[in-house]
Scaffold this motif. Structure first.
Motif, PDB file in Angstrom:
ATOM      1  N   MET A 293     -16.983  24.965  -6.505  1.00  0.00           N
ATOM      2  CA  MET A 293     -18.075  24.344  -5.732  1.00  0.00           C
ATOM      3  C   MET A 293     -18.277  22.900  -6.189  1.00  0.00           C
ATOM      4  O   MET A 293     -18.154  22.594  -7.367  1.00  0.00           O
ATOM      5  CB  MET A 293     -19.362  25.155  -5.932  1.00  0.00           C
ATOM      6  N   GLU A 294     -18.598  22.028  -5.232  1.00  0.00           N
ATOM      7  CA  GLU A 294     -18.884  20.610  -5.535  1.00  0.00           C
ATOM      8  C   GLU A 294     -20.371  20.471  -5.858  1.00  0.00           C
ATOM      9  O   GLU A 294     -21.185  21.247  -5.361  1.00  0.00           O
ATOM     10  CB  GLU A 294     -18.606  19.758  -4.290  1.00  0.00           C
ATOM     11  N   PRO A 295     -20.749  19.434  -6.651  1.00  0.00           N
ATOM     12  CA  PRO A 295     -22.177  19.217  -6.901  1.00  0.00           C
ATOM     13  C   PRO A 295     -22.981  19.093  -5.612  1.00  0.00           C
ATOM     14  O   PRO A 295     -24.099  19.602  -5.513  1.00  0.00           O
ATOM     15  CB  PRO A 295     -22.208  17.906  -7.686  1.00  0.00           C
ATOM     16  N   SER A 296     -22.395  18.437  -4.580  1.00  0.00           N
ATOM     17  CA  SER A 296     -23.163  18.276  -3.334  1.00  0.00           C
ATOM     18  C   SER A 296     -23.417  19.642  -2.694  1.00  0.00           C
ATOM     19  O   SER A 296     -24.474  19.879  -2.105  1.00  0.00           O
ATOM     20  CB  SER A 296     -22.431  17.359  -2.363  1.00  0.00           C
ATOM     21  N   GLY A 297     -22.456  20.566  -2.821  1.00  0.00           N
ATOM     22  CA  GLY A 297     -22.638  21.913  -2.275  1.00  0.00           C
ATOM     23  C   GLY A 297     -23.800  22.606  -2.962  1.00  0.00           C
ATOM     24  O   GLY A 297     -24.632  23.251  -2.317  1.00  0.00           O
ATOM     25  N   ALA A 298     -23.860  22.451  -4.289  1.00  0.00           N
ATOM     26  CA  ALA A 298     -24.949  23.097  -5.034  1.00  0.00           C
ATOM     27  C   ALA A 298     -26.288  22.452  -4.679  1.00  0.00           C
ATOM     28  O   ALA A 298     -27.311  23.135  -4.563  1.00  0.00           O
ATOM     29  CB  ALA A 298     -24.692  22.970  -6.532  1.00  0.00           C
ATOM     30  N   PHE A 299     -26.275  21.130  -4.483  1.00  0.00           N
ATOM     31  CA  PHE A 299     -27.515  20.424  -4.129  1.00  0.00           C
ATOM     32  C   PHE A 299     -28.064  20.969  -2.811  1.00  0.00           C
ATOM     33  O   PHE A 299     -29.269  21.207  -2.676  1.00  0.00           O
ATOM     34  CB  PHE A 299     -27.222  18.914  -4.011  1.00  0.00           C
ATOM     35  N   PHE A 300     -27.152  21.170  -1.836  1.00  0.00           N
ATOM     36  CA  PHE A 300     -27.627  21.607  -0.520  1.00  0.00           C
ATOM     37  C   PHE A 300     -27.730  23.134  -0.395  1.00  0.00           C
ATOM     38  O   PHE A 300     -28.203  23.626   0.629  1.00  0.00           O
ATOM     39  CB  PHE A 300     -26.739  21.040   0.590  1.00  0.00           C
ATOM     40  N   ALA A 301     -27.315  23.865  -1.438  1.00  0.00           N
ATOM     41  CA  ALA A 301     -27.369  25.338  -1.351  1.00  0.00           C
ATOM     42  C   ALA A 301     -28.780  25.834  -1.012  1.00  0.00           C
ATOM     43  O   ALA A 301     -28.941  26.656  -0.089  1.00  0.00           O
ATOM     44  CB  ALA A 301     -26.855  25.969  -2.639  1.00  0.00           C
ATOM     45  N   PRO A 302     -29.835  25.351  -1.704  1.00  0.00           N
ATOM     46  CA  PRO A 302     -31.161  25.854  -1.319  1.00  0.00           C
ATOM     47  C   PRO A 302     -31.537  25.491   0.115  1.00  0.00           C
ATOM     48  O   PRO A 302     -32.196  26.278   0.795  1.00  0.00           O
ATOM     49  CB  PRO A 302     -32.128  25.194  -2.319  1.00  0.00           C
ATOM     50  N   TRP A 303     -31.078  24.348   0.603  1.00  0.00           N
ATOM     51  CA  TRP A 303     -31.392  23.960   1.992  1.00  0.00           C
ATOM     52  C   TRP A 303     -30.807  25.001   2.952  1.00  0.00           C
ATOM     53  O   TRP A 303     -31.460  25.409   3.910  1.00  0.00           O
ATOM     54  CB  TRP A 303     -30.803  22.587   2.331  1.00  0.00           C
ATOM     55  N   ILE A 304     -29.541  25.393   2.657  1.00  0.00           N
ATOM     56  CA  ILE A 304     -28.862  26.356   3.539  1.00  0.00           C
ATOM     57  C   ILE A 304     -29.564  27.724   3.439  1.00  0.00           C
ATOM     58  O   ILE A 304     -29.836  28.380   4.435  1.00  0.00           O
ATOM     59  CB  ILE A 304     -27.369  26.462   3.157  1.00  0.00           C
ATOM     60  N   ILE A 305     -29.893  28.113   2.196  1.00  0.00           N
ATOM     61  CA  ILE A 305     -30.573  29.412   1.996  1.00  0.00           C
ATOM     62  C   ILE A 305     -31.929  29.407   2.725  1.00  0.00           C
ATOM     63  O   ILE A 305     -32.291  30.360   3.421  1.00  0.00           O
ATOM     64  CB  ILE A 305     -30.740  29.687   0.480  1.00  0.00           C
ATOM     65  N   TYR A 306     -32.664  28.302   2.616  1.00  0.00           N
ATOM     66  CA  TYR A 306     -33.984  28.231   3.260  1.00  0.00           C
ATOM     67  C   TYR A 306     -33.851  28.278   4.782  1.00  0.00           C
ATOM     68  O   TYR A 306     -34.671  28.891   5.476  1.00  0.00           O
ATOM     69  CB  TYR A 306     -34.739  26.968   2.829  1.00  0.00           C
ATOM     70  N   ALA A 307     -32.776  27.635   5.297  1.00  0.00           N
ATOM     71  CA  ALA A 307     -32.562  27.657   6.759  1.00  0.00           C
ATOM     72  C   ALA A 307     -32.229  29.083   7.215  1.00  0.00           C
ATOM     73  O   ALA A 307     -32.728  29.548   8.244  1.00  0.00           O
ATOM     74  CB  ALA A 307     -31.434  26.703   7.139  1.00  0.00           C
TER      75      ALA A 307
ATOM     76  N   ALA B 107     -39.998  33.739  -2.941  1.00  0.00           N
ATOM     77  CA  ALA B 107     -39.656  35.059  -3.487  1.00  0.00           C
ATOM     78  C   ALA B 107     -38.144  35.294  -3.453  1.00  0.00           C
ATOM     79  O   ALA B 107     -37.561  35.747  -4.445  1.00  0.00           O
ATOM     80  CB  ALA B 107     -40.381  36.145  -2.685  1.00  0.00           C
ATOM     81  N   ILE B 108     -37.514  34.981  -2.333  1.00  0.00           N
ATOM     82  CA  ILE B 108     -36.073  35.283  -2.200  1.00  0.00           C
ATOM     83  C   ILE B 108     -35.239  34.357  -3.090  1.00  0.00           C
ATOM     84  O   ILE B 108     -34.322  34.812  -3.784  1.00  0.00           O
ATOM     85  CB  ILE B 108     -35.637  35.196  -0.726  1.00  0.00           C
ATOM     86  N   MET B 109     -35.584  33.076  -3.106  1.00  0.00           N
ATOM     87  CA  MET B 109     -34.794  32.152  -3.936  1.00  0.00           C
ATOM     88  C   MET B 109     -34.973  32.509  -5.417  1.00  0.00           C
ATOM     89  O   MET B 109     -34.031  32.426  -6.202  1.00  0.00           O
ATOM     90  CB  MET B 109     -35.248  30.705  -3.658  1.00  0.00           C
ATOM     91  N   LEU B 110     -36.181  32.932  -5.780  1.00  0.00           N
ATOM     92  CA  LEU B 110     -36.402  33.369  -7.168  1.00  0.00           C
ATOM     93  C   LEU B 110     -35.503  34.562  -7.477  1.00  0.00           C
ATOM     94  O   LEU B 110     -34.850  34.609  -8.529  1.00  0.00           O
ATOM     95  CB  LEU B 110     -37.884  33.731  -7.375  1.00  0.00           C
ATOM     96  N   GLU B 111     -35.440  35.524  -6.569  1.00  0.00           N
ATOM     97  CA  GLU B 111     -34.601  36.704  -6.814  1.00  0.00           C
ATOM     98  C   GLU B 111     -33.127  36.310  -6.949  1.00  0.00           C
ATOM     99  O   GLU B 111     -32.419  36.820  -7.827  1.00  0.00           O
ATOM    100  CB  GLU B 111     -34.783  37.722  -5.673  1.00  0.00           C
TER     101      GLU B 111
ATOM    102  N   GLY C 122     -44.592  23.521  -4.063  1.00  0.00           N
ATOM    103  CA  GLY C 122     -44.808  24.631  -5.003  1.00  0.00           C
ATOM    104  C   GLY C 122     -43.927  25.824  -4.669  1.00  0.00           C
ATOM    105  O   GLY C 122     -43.307  26.417  -5.558  1.00  0.00           O
ATOM    106  N   CYS C 123     -43.846  26.191  -3.391  1.00  0.00           N
ATOM    107  CA  CYS C 123     -43.054  27.377  -3.014  1.00  0.00           C
ATOM    108  C   CYS C 123     -41.572  27.064  -2.887  1.00  0.00           C
ATOM    109  O   CYS C 123     -40.731  27.946  -3.085  1.00  0.00           O
ATOM    110  CB  CYS C 123     -43.550  27.945  -1.690  1.00  0.00           C
ATOM    111  N   LEU C 124     -41.240  25.818  -2.515  1.00  0.00           N
ATOM    112  CA  LEU C 124     -39.829  25.494  -2.277  1.00  0.00           C
ATOM    113  C   LEU C 124     -39.089  25.146  -3.562  1.00  0.00           C
ATOM    114  O   LEU C 124     -37.901  25.403  -3.693  1.00  0.00           O
ATOM    115  CB  LEU C 124     -39.723  24.311  -1.299  1.00  0.00           C
ATOM    116  N   ALA C 125     -39.793  24.536  -4.509  1.00  0.00           N
ATOM    117  CA  ALA C 125     -39.101  24.067  -5.720  1.00  0.00           C
ATOM    118  C   ALA C 125     -39.632  24.723  -6.996  1.00  0.00           C
ATOM    119  O   ALA C 125     -38.867  25.171  -7.846  1.00  0.00           O
ATOM    120  CB  ALA C 125     -39.233  22.546  -5.825  1.00  0.00           C
ATOM    121  N   PHE C 126     -40.951  24.797  -7.122  1.00  0.00           N
ATOM    122  CA  PHE C 126     -41.526  25.250  -8.388  1.00  0.00           C
ATOM    123  C   PHE C 126     -41.402  26.771  -8.570  1.00  0.00           C
ATOM    124  O   PHE C 126     -40.885  27.248  -9.588  1.00  0.00           O
ATOM    125  CB  PHE C 126     -42.994  24.821  -8.448  1.00  0.00           C
TER     126      PHE C 126
END
Ligand code: NDP
Length: 359
Positions: free
Chosen positions: A1-15, A136-140, A201-205
């Motif tokens: 995986m590239e760093p950019s892929g990891a950076f955008f991983a939460p964006w994709i998961i949230y979408a 909740a899901i990203m935490l899991e 708070g919910c998206l990052a923290f």
């Protein structure tokens, strides 16, 4: 995986969570909060469990098919955290700037938020409930990946406390999903606005900080905590949960079916003829015994990873103290304004704020 892929991983998961939340089957429920203009009770479309199972299933598929290593979210954690922080900031600006000021300073508005309960497509997506689901899901996903990293690194000599902490946090998330509807009756929904505190708070923290106990020891060796200590910590966690869930459920039933007994406890209340406040059961122990339960659960998680002299795991229960003490003070003020002398009567009957007999 590239760093950019990891950076955008939460964006994709949230979408993906957004799509699943909006389009998979769900149940419509009427909530507790009223529309700020029409005064009608808001409707919600809840499918937290289904979305959760789909996302966890995807995570397993990705690992099982070797598309990514099981611990990719651990290996790339700083990049994905940076992506989540950036997404959270953009989201917060997008939810504050277009809305009229509440009369406070811009900074206060940005932090505390402007719109009350933004919904899309008549409640198909409720922004607050979507945010909680994301957290909740990203935490899991983080917990699973961080624990996988520990297992892959130490194999047979893994720290069982890491898996116990992972199980406790998973329980905490599953508890939320099971009682998603009860969450509609909480402070965040009726008293908070949408801005940085809730959005970022919910998206990052929430999904990253709440994993701090496991994050901080995933790369450390087994401290050899005896099994009986782990069992006791598991029981301590469950004890905390009985306070939190018990208090929330007693109040939920009282608001929705006022005469219904809960755990055999018939509700006792004080009233001014118009409004009622519970004064027995959990709500007779202290005015926020649910917060005490949450703090006990956090202490059990911090201790279970087996490094009691390490600061990082302790940040989790310390954060709860910093969150709940001002929150209780705010909620008391709000209730004093709403209930007037009835609240004073309640304070006399139930003098302790959070910890019965102490605080
Ligand atoms: P509460 O569920 O305690 O809700 C407070 C509200 O309940 C008051 O504003 C009032 O609302 C009502 N109320 C208070 N006293 C009484 C009474 N005696 N009888 C009837 N109604 C009463 O707090 P929160 O919404 O802050 O928290 C909900 C749950 O979420 C808690 O378990 C908390 O621990 C948990 N939580 C967890 C977090 C985490 O990160 N793990 C973060 C925040 C919360 P009304 O005006 O409607 O009567």
């Amino acid at each position: 995986m590239e760093p950019s892929g990891a950076f955008f991983a939460p964006w994709i998961i949230y979408a993906l969570i957004f799509l699943s939340n909006a389009f998979l089957p769900a149940r419509w429920v009427t909530g507790y909060v009223r529309h700020e203009h029409t005064g009608e009770l808001l409707r919600y479309r809840l499918n937290g469990w289904l979305t959760f199972l789909l996302m966890i299933g995807l995570w397993f598929l990705v690992g099982y098919q070797h598309w990514l290593p099981w611990d990719w979210l651990y290996t790339w954690r700083w990049y994905s955290l940076a992506g989540a922080i950036t997404f959270g900031l953009i989201f917060s600006f997008a939810f504050v700037l277009p809305f009229p000021s509440t009369g406070k300073s811009f900074l206060a508005d940005f932090f505390l938020g402007r719109p009350e309960n933004p919904q899309l497509w008549g409640g198909r997506i409720d922004a607050k409930m979507w945010l909680y689901l994301i957290g909740a899901i990203m935490l899991e996903l983080n917990i699973l990946s961080f624990s996988a990293h520990h297992q892959l690194t130490y194999g047979e000599d893994s720290n069982k406390g890491v898996f116990l902490a992972a199980a406790m946090l998973t329980f905490f998330i599953c508890d939320y999903l099971t009682f998603e509807r009860v969450h509609l009756y909480t402070y965040d929904l009726f008293a908070e606005r949408m801005g940085f505190k809730l959005g970022w708070g919910c998206l990052a923290f929430y999904p990253y900080f709440y994993s701090i106990a496991i994050w901080s020891v995933a790369d450390l060796p087994n401290p050899g905590t005896p099994n009986w200590v782990l069992v006791l910590l598991g029981l301590l966690f469950l004890l905390g949960w009985t306070f939190t869930r018990g208090a929330n459920m007693q109040k939920f039933y009282f608001k929705t079916q006022p005469d219904r007994a809960f755990l055999g406890i018939q509700p006792e209340y004080i009233t001014d003829g118009k409004r009622k406040l519970l004064v027995n059961g959990y709500w007779g122990m202290s005015r926020h015994v649910n917060y005490m339960g949450e703090i006990i659960m956090a202490i059990a998680i911090a201790l279970s990873v087996g490094y009691p002299t390490l600061l990082w795991p302790w940040l989790y229960p310390l954060y709860y103290l910093a969150l709940f003490i001002p929150r209780q003070i705010d909620d008391d003020k709000r209730c004093a304004a709403k209930y007037g002398s009835l609240w004073q009567e309640y304070e006399k009957k139930v003098p302790y704020r959070i910890i019965p007999g102490i605080y």
